[in-house]
Design a protein around this motif. Structure first.
Motif, PDB file in Angstrom:
ATOM      1  N   MET A  59      -7.025  34.004  12.487  1.00 36.71           N
ATOM      2  CA  MET A  59      -5.220  33.728  12.400  1.00 36.71           C
ATOM      3  C   MET A  59      -4.890  34.335  11.127  1.00 36.71           C
ATOM      4  SD  MET A  59      -3.102  30.481  12.861  1.00 36.71           S
ATOM      5  CE  MET A  59      -3.385  30.083  14.665  1.00 36.71           C
ATOM      6  N   GLU A  60      -3.797  34.940  11.337  1.00 33.09           N
ATOM      7  CA  GLU A  60      -3.084  35.450  10.013  1.00 33.09           C
ATOM      8  C   GLU A  60      -1.551  34.988  10.156  1.00 33.09           C
ATOM      9  OE1 GLU A  60      -3.524  39.805  10.089  1.00 33.09           O
ATOM     10  OE2 GLU A  60      -5.959  39.595   9.991  1.00 33.09           O
ATOM     11  N   ALA A  61      -1.029  34.970   8.896  1.00 34.16           N
ATOM     12  CA  ALA A  61       0.333  34.232   8.882  1.00 34.16           C
ATOM     13  C   ALA A  61       0.913  35.019   7.579  1.00 34.16           C
ATOM     14  CB  ALA A  61       0.380  32.897   8.635  1.00 34.16           C
ATOM     15  N   SER A  62       2.412  35.012   7.478  1.00 30.65           N
ATOM     16  CA  SER A  62       3.055  35.637   6.360  1.00 30.65           C
ATOM     17  C   SER A  62       4.025  34.612   6.206  1.00 30.65           C
ATOM     18  CB  SER A  62       3.852  36.755   6.723  1.00 30.65           C
ATOM     19  OG  SER A  62       4.774  36.357   8.027  1.00 30.65           O
ATOM     20  N   GLY A  63       4.397  34.367   4.934  1.00 30.61           N
ATOM     21  CA  GLY A  63       5.301  33.452   4.529  1.00 30.61           C
ATOM     22  C   GLY A  63       4.598  32.313   3.424  1.00 30.61           C
ATOM     23  N   ASN A  64       5.473  31.390   3.129  1.00 31.22           N
ATOM     24  CA  ASN A  64       4.941  30.431   2.162  1.00 31.22           C
ATOM     25  C   ASN A  64       5.396  29.110   2.722  1.00 31.22           C
ATOM     26  OD1 ASN A  64       4.283  32.272   0.260  1.00 31.22           O
ATOM     27  ND2 ASN A  64       6.407  32.461  -0.298  1.00 31.22           N
ATOM     28  N   PHE A  65       4.742  27.929   2.163  1.00 29.20           N
ATOM     29  CA  PHE A  65       5.264  26.521   2.615  1.00 29.20           C
ATOM     30  C   PHE A  65       4.801  25.476   1.617  1.00 29.20           C
ATOM     31  CE2 PHE A  65       0.991  26.433   3.737  1.00 29.20           C
ATOM     32  CZ  PHE A  65       0.594  25.058   3.711  1.00 29.20           C
ATOM     33  N   SER A  66       5.574  24.682   1.786  1.00 27.26           N
ATOM     34  CA  SER A  66       5.218  23.240   0.938  1.00 27.26           C
ATOM     35  C   SER A  66       5.383  22.187   1.628  1.00 27.26           C
ATOM     36  CB  SER A  66       6.255  23.349  -0.493  1.00 27.26           C
ATOM     37  OG  SER A  66       7.606  23.106   0.092  1.00 27.26           O
ATOM     38  N   TYR A 119       0.815  -1.210  -0.119  1.00 26.53           N
ATOM     39  CA  TYR A 119       0.034   0.024  -0.111  1.00 26.53           C
ATOM     40  C   TYR A 119       0.955   1.048   0.103  1.00 26.53           C
ATOM     41  CZ  TYR A 119      -3.231  -3.480   1.942  1.00 26.53           C
ATOM     42  OH  TYR A 119      -3.988  -4.870   2.020  1.00 26.53           O
ATOM     43  N   ALA A 120       0.716   2.215  -0.934  1.00 28.65           N
ATOM     44  CA  ALA A 120       1.438   3.342  -1.010  1.00 28.65           C
ATOM     45  C   ALA A 120       0.629   4.559  -1.096  1.00 28.65           C
ATOM     46  CB  ALA A 120       2.360   3.368  -2.185  1.00 28.65           C
ATOM     47  N   LEU A 121       1.230   5.609  -0.487  1.00 29.68           N
ATOM     48  CA  LEU A 121       0.457   6.956  -0.567  1.00 29.68           C
ATOM     49  C   LEU A 121       1.482   8.263  -0.679  1.00 29.68           C
ATOM     50  CD1 LEU A 121      -1.765   9.150  -0.197  1.00 29.68           C
ATOM     51  CD2 LEU A 121      -1.457   8.696   2.209  1.00 29.68           C
ATOM     52  N   LYS A 122       1.326   8.973  -1.621  1.00 29.90           N
ATOM     53  CA  LYS A 122       2.266  10.021  -1.644  1.00 29.90           C
ATOM     54  C   LYS A 122       1.343  11.404  -1.821  1.00 29.90           C
ATOM     55  CE  LYS A 122       6.313   7.927  -3.556  1.00 29.90           C
ATOM     56  NZ  LYS A 122       7.177   7.896  -4.747  1.00 29.90           N
ATOM     57  N   LEU A 123       1.773  12.381  -1.081  1.00 30.13           N
ATOM     58  CA  LEU A 123       0.862  13.561  -1.235  1.00 30.13           C
ATOM     59  C   LEU A 123       1.636  14.853  -1.306  1.00 30.13           C
ATOM     60  CD1 LEU A 123      -2.014  14.639  -0.932  1.00 30.13           C
ATOM     61  CD2 LEU A 123      -1.425  14.862   1.477  1.00 30.13           C
ATOM     62  N   LYS A 124       1.786  15.629  -2.172  1.00 29.80           N
ATOM     63  CA  LYS A 124       2.370  16.870  -2.314  1.00 29.80           C
ATOM     64  C   LYS A 124       1.455  18.012  -2.571  1.00 29.80           C
ATOM     65  CE  LYS A 124       6.350  14.708  -4.740  1.00 29.80           C
ATOM     66  NZ  LYS A 124       7.323  14.821  -5.799  1.00 29.80           N
ATOM     67  N   ILE A 125       1.937  19.021  -1.647  1.00 31.79           N
ATOM     68  CA  ILE A 125       1.223  20.432  -1.862  1.00 31.79           C
ATOM     69  C   ILE A 125       2.241  21.415  -2.260  1.00 31.79           C
ATOM     70  CG2 ILE A 125       0.207  22.410  -0.386  1.00 31.79           C
ATOM     71  CD1 ILE A 125      -0.991  20.541   1.730  1.00 31.79           C
ATOM     72  N   PRO A 126       2.143  21.948  -3.523  1.00 38.99           N
ATOM     73  CA  PRO A 126       3.151  22.915  -3.952  1.00 38.99           C
ATOM     74  C   PRO A 126       3.352  23.972  -3.188  1.00 38.99           C
ATOM     75  CG  PRO A 126       1.906  21.909  -5.871  1.00 38.99           C
ATOM     76  CD  PRO A 126       1.038  21.575  -4.557  1.00 38.99           C
ATOM     77  N   LYS A 127       4.345  24.688  -3.284  1.00 36.52           N
ATOM     78  CA  LYS A 127       4.656  26.071  -2.625  1.00 36.52           C
ATOM     79  C   LYS A 127       3.295  27.041  -2.467  1.00 36.52           C
ATOM     80  CE  LYS A 127       7.246  29.771  -3.450  1.00 36.52           C
ATOM     81  NZ  LYS A 127       8.543  30.502  -3.561  1.00 36.52           N
ATOM     82  N   MET A 128       2.765  27.426  -1.470  1.00 36.73           N
ATOM     83  CA  MET A 128       1.535  28.205  -1.552  1.00 36.73           C
ATOM     84  C   MET A 128       1.938  29.358  -0.427  1.00 36.73           C
ATOM     85  SD  MET A 128      -1.613  26.140   0.161  1.00 36.73           S
ATOM     86  CE  MET A 128      -2.561  27.249  -0.278  1.00 36.73           C
ATOM     87  N   LYS A 129       0.856  30.363  -0.244  1.00 37.97           N
ATOM     88  CA  LYS A 129       0.980  31.015   0.924  1.00 37.97           C
ATOM     89  C   LYS A 129       0.195  30.757   1.955  1.00 37.97           C
ATOM     90  CE  LYS A 129       0.931  35.467  -2.263  1.00 37.97           C
ATOM     91  NZ  LYS A 129       0.209  36.686  -2.581  1.00 37.97           N
ATOM     92  N   GLN A 145       8.107  22.177   4.475  1.00 41.16           N
ATOM     93  CA  GLN A 145       9.343  23.303   4.149  1.00 41.16           C
ATOM     94  C   GLN A 145       8.635  24.420   4.111  1.00 41.16           C
ATOM     95  OE1 GLN A 145      12.393  22.239   3.507  1.00 41.16           O
ATOM     96  NE2 GLN A 145      12.092  20.108   3.448  1.00 41.16           N
ATOM     97  N   PRO A 146       8.904  25.280   5.307  1.00 41.14           N
ATOM     98  CA  PRO A 146       8.572  26.698   5.285  1.00 41.14           C
ATOM     99  C   PRO A 146       9.469  27.702   4.878  1.00 41.14           C
ATOM    100  CG  PRO A 146       9.481  25.961   7.440  1.00 41.14           C
ATOM    101  CD  PRO A 146       9.608  24.838   6.611  1.00 41.14           C
TER     102      PRO A 146
END
Length: 650
Positions: free
Chosen positions: A362-369, A333-343, A391-392
């Motif tokens: 809540m408010e935040a600055s910066g990006n993450f993936s 059984y395999a699972l991979k999940l990717k969220i590309p860089k977003m605000k 990855q922040p």
């Protein structure tokens, strides 16, 4: 050469004559053949499913047109399953010659299908029984099997269809739902349908419109309320306590085809205004404004997969999932999940309303993936892969929502929630005489609790990947939620900022808040541990180590010996049931003593204590107010109650 051509012509002439003769015979005896087919179906239904299949009148109109009158399927000693007053259809003649049925036109006038379930059984249970016809040493080719099933389903969908006065009924022990197709028309590949839906206390009209081409294996359908209202789904509320509805749903199938021995299924689905309410999901309605799933399924002979080019979108959150199941020598059984860089702010604003209520505002600055990789092999359970990486990039919380994580750095009031009831307020700070700073808590207790609850507390950032891996492996092996991977950080966030409600909402909020708390270094590890010791429950209405040490031993926390610390560490999972670990005020029950010995050996092995630490380690003596509880009838617990540290406090 001339003779050879003459022989070919003669052969083709004979073949043509035979085919023509076959067609003529089929035409002449078509009604007789139809009666035989109906008789065979009736015999099979009675033999295998204990049902009577009846048709008052069945006849051909031409070579491919069929008409049926008063068709019914009635299980033995049960309610009628199917009844149709009039059914007209046409079949593909050439498909029919090779034994396949492909419908052309279909017209149904008045009738119903009904599923009835009572305390004595149902009128459809015979069709759900497995026939147990598995053949030895045979392997199913997933691609061929699914291609065969989908082809037959598409062939049974007519190219032109008109249905009037037909209903689908459900009666589950008095919980009734009726789907009345007042109008259903498929013509020139365009579908228009009006459905009147009613239940015991509900009535609404639904519509389905769009494009459908069953022969080309394509469709694009939209499901909505013609009055621009929210579609509500009946039956689920009374059956599963699930209230749900939506504004519209769209289903699209772009491709269903075999290519190089693999089945490809492509398309997308989307939903608008989804609303969910269930006690296991959240306390309030969960609202998803819009979501879309672009899927690319790939099925081979021994595997099924959702390709990584697929996309799942929730408001402004987009991710690429890969899900696969392989069944060859091993089951993998395999699972991979990717969220590309977003605000980060886009992520917060895209969270479903009601599911993350502590994040509102809540408010935040910066990006993450983000990337997740999970893989499990049933023959190699200890080689499980669980790799979760965020990855922040300049990620920072600029404003807190309902959960103000910064309050943990100052004195605050804590109120535990027990079975939905707020308990007495506890001041977490020096104005509370029972509050105990970390340096005034016995180091033995700190070591015992950390060893038992979270050995890597001072090195991890809220989560322990290895614990998650072991938890997942055990849960898969046992096919139940038998073990979790809760850390002290997670327990602290749950107690201080959330509640003990067992909902999906609380668990998801807990995970996100722990990550923010730990990775933004909002508070030191020492302060977290100090607050933890001063708020957790240690017994009936006993909160904090200051109250606990007096309740059990009439001591200050700094004066506790090793045996007393082992006892206190052991009751954290079930503090109200502390009596179950004791024979009397001075003796542990055997399973509790085994647990204490194990914990002691582990601390010796890790050099957390030495032989000198056990000098003067007097026997346990419950001398405080807790002693009166031991005089009451003890709780009948088993050894399994002691080692609940591995269980996930969901």
């Amino acid at each position: 050469m001339k003779i050879k051509r003459q022989k070919v012509k003669l052969f083709l002439s004979i073949l043509g004559a035979l085919v023509l003769l076959g067609v003529v015979l089929l035409f002449v005896f078509r009604d007789t053949l139809l009666e035989q087919v109906i008789h065979r179906i009736d015999t099979k239904m009675e033999r295998e499913y204990q049902c009577r299949f009846k048709i008052a009148k069945a006849e051909f109109k031409g070579l491919t047109q069929l008409e049926f009158h008063q068709l019914s399927l009635v299980p033995k000693e049960a309610d009628t399953l199917v009844r149709i007053n009039e059914l007209k259809t046409s079949v593909n003649f050439w498909k029919l010659l090779v034994g396949d049925i492909q419908l052309g036109q279909l017209e149904i006038n008045k009738g119903y299908i009904q599923l009835v379930k009572t305390k004595n059984g149902s009128n459809y249970e015979a069709f759900l029984r497995s026939k147990k016809e598995k053949k030895e040493n045979t392997e199913v080719n997933y691609a061929k099997l699914l291609h065969k099933i989908t082809s037959k389903l598409f062939d049974l969908v007519p190219t032109d269809m008109r249905v009037t006065g037909f209903a689908c009924k459900l009666n589950d022990n008095g919980n009734k739902v009726v789907f009345d197709f007042s109008e259903l028309a498929l013509a020139d590949k365009k579908l228009n349908t009006l459905i009147q839906v009613s239940s015991n206390d509900f009535s609404q009209e639904w519509a389905v419109t769009g494009f459908a081409d069953p022969r080309d294996r394509k469709a694009d359908l939209q499901f909505f309320n013609p009055k621009n209202d929210t579609i509500q789904l009946p039956y689920l509320d009374k059956k599963f306590h699930l209230k749900t509805g939506f504004t519209s749903i769209r289903f699209n199938v772009e491709k269903v085809a075999m290519e190089s021995g693999e089945l490809h299924i492509d398309g997308y689905s989307s939903i608008q205004g989804l609303r969910i309410n269930h006690p296991k999901v959240a306390k309030k309605d969960v609202i998803i404004q819009k979501a879309r799933f672009d899927y690319r399924f790939l099925i081979g002979s021994r595997f099924l997969a959702l390709d990584s080019t697929s996309t799942m979108q929730l408001n402004r959150i987009a991710c690429h999932p890969y899900i696969a199941y392989t069944n060859e020598t091993d089951k993998v059984y395999a699972l991979k999940l990717k969220i590309p860089k977003m605000k980060a702010q886009d992520f917060i604003e895209s969270l479903p309303n009601g599911l993350f209520r502590h994040f509102q505002g809540m408010e935040a600055s910066g990006n993450f993936s983000y990337a997740l990789h999970f893989e499990y092999n049933n023959h190699k359970p200890n080689a499980i892969i669980f790799d979760s990486k965020l990855q922040p990039e300049g990620l920072k919380i600029t404003k807190y929502g309902e959960a103000d994580l910064n309050k943990i750095n100052h004195e605050f009031t804590y109120r535990a929630i027990d079975k939905g009831v707020p308990q007495r307020p506890i001041i977490v700070g020096t104005s509370n005489p029972n509050y105990t700073p970390l340096d005034q808590i016995s180091p033995y207790l700190q070591k015992c609790v950390l060893t038992s609850e979270d050995p890597s507390f001072f090195s991890h950032r809220g989560f322990i990947n290895e614990a998650f891996k072991q938890s997942i492996a055990k849960n898969i092996r046992t096919k139940k939620f038998a073990r979790g991977a809760s850390t002290i950080s997670m327990q602290l966030v749950k107690n201080v900022f959330l509640t003990r409600e067992k909902t999906l909402s609380r668990k998801l909020e807990e995970i996100l808040l722990v990550y923010i708390l730990e990775n933004n270094r909002i508070v030191s590890k020492e302060r977290m541990l100090e607050v933890y010791f001063n708020i957790i429950e240690w017994g009936p209405d006993i909160y904090g180590i200051g109250e606990a040490s007096r309740f059990y031993f009439n001591k200050l926390p700094q004066d506790l010996n090793v045996n007393q610390c082992l006892f206190l560490a052991g009751i954290i999972p079930k503090p109200k049931g502390f009596m179950s670990r004791l024979e009397n005020s001075e003796t542990f029950k055997p399973y509790a003593q085994q647990h204490n010995d194990f914990l002691m050996r582990l601390m010796f092995k890790r050099n957390l204590i030495t032989a000198n630490d056990t000098v003067g380690n007097f026997a346990l003596d419950i001398s405080g107010p807790a002693k009166m509880y031991l005089k009451q009838k003890p709780i009948n617990n088993t050894a399994n109650d002691s080692l609940s540290l591995e269980e996930f406090d969901f």
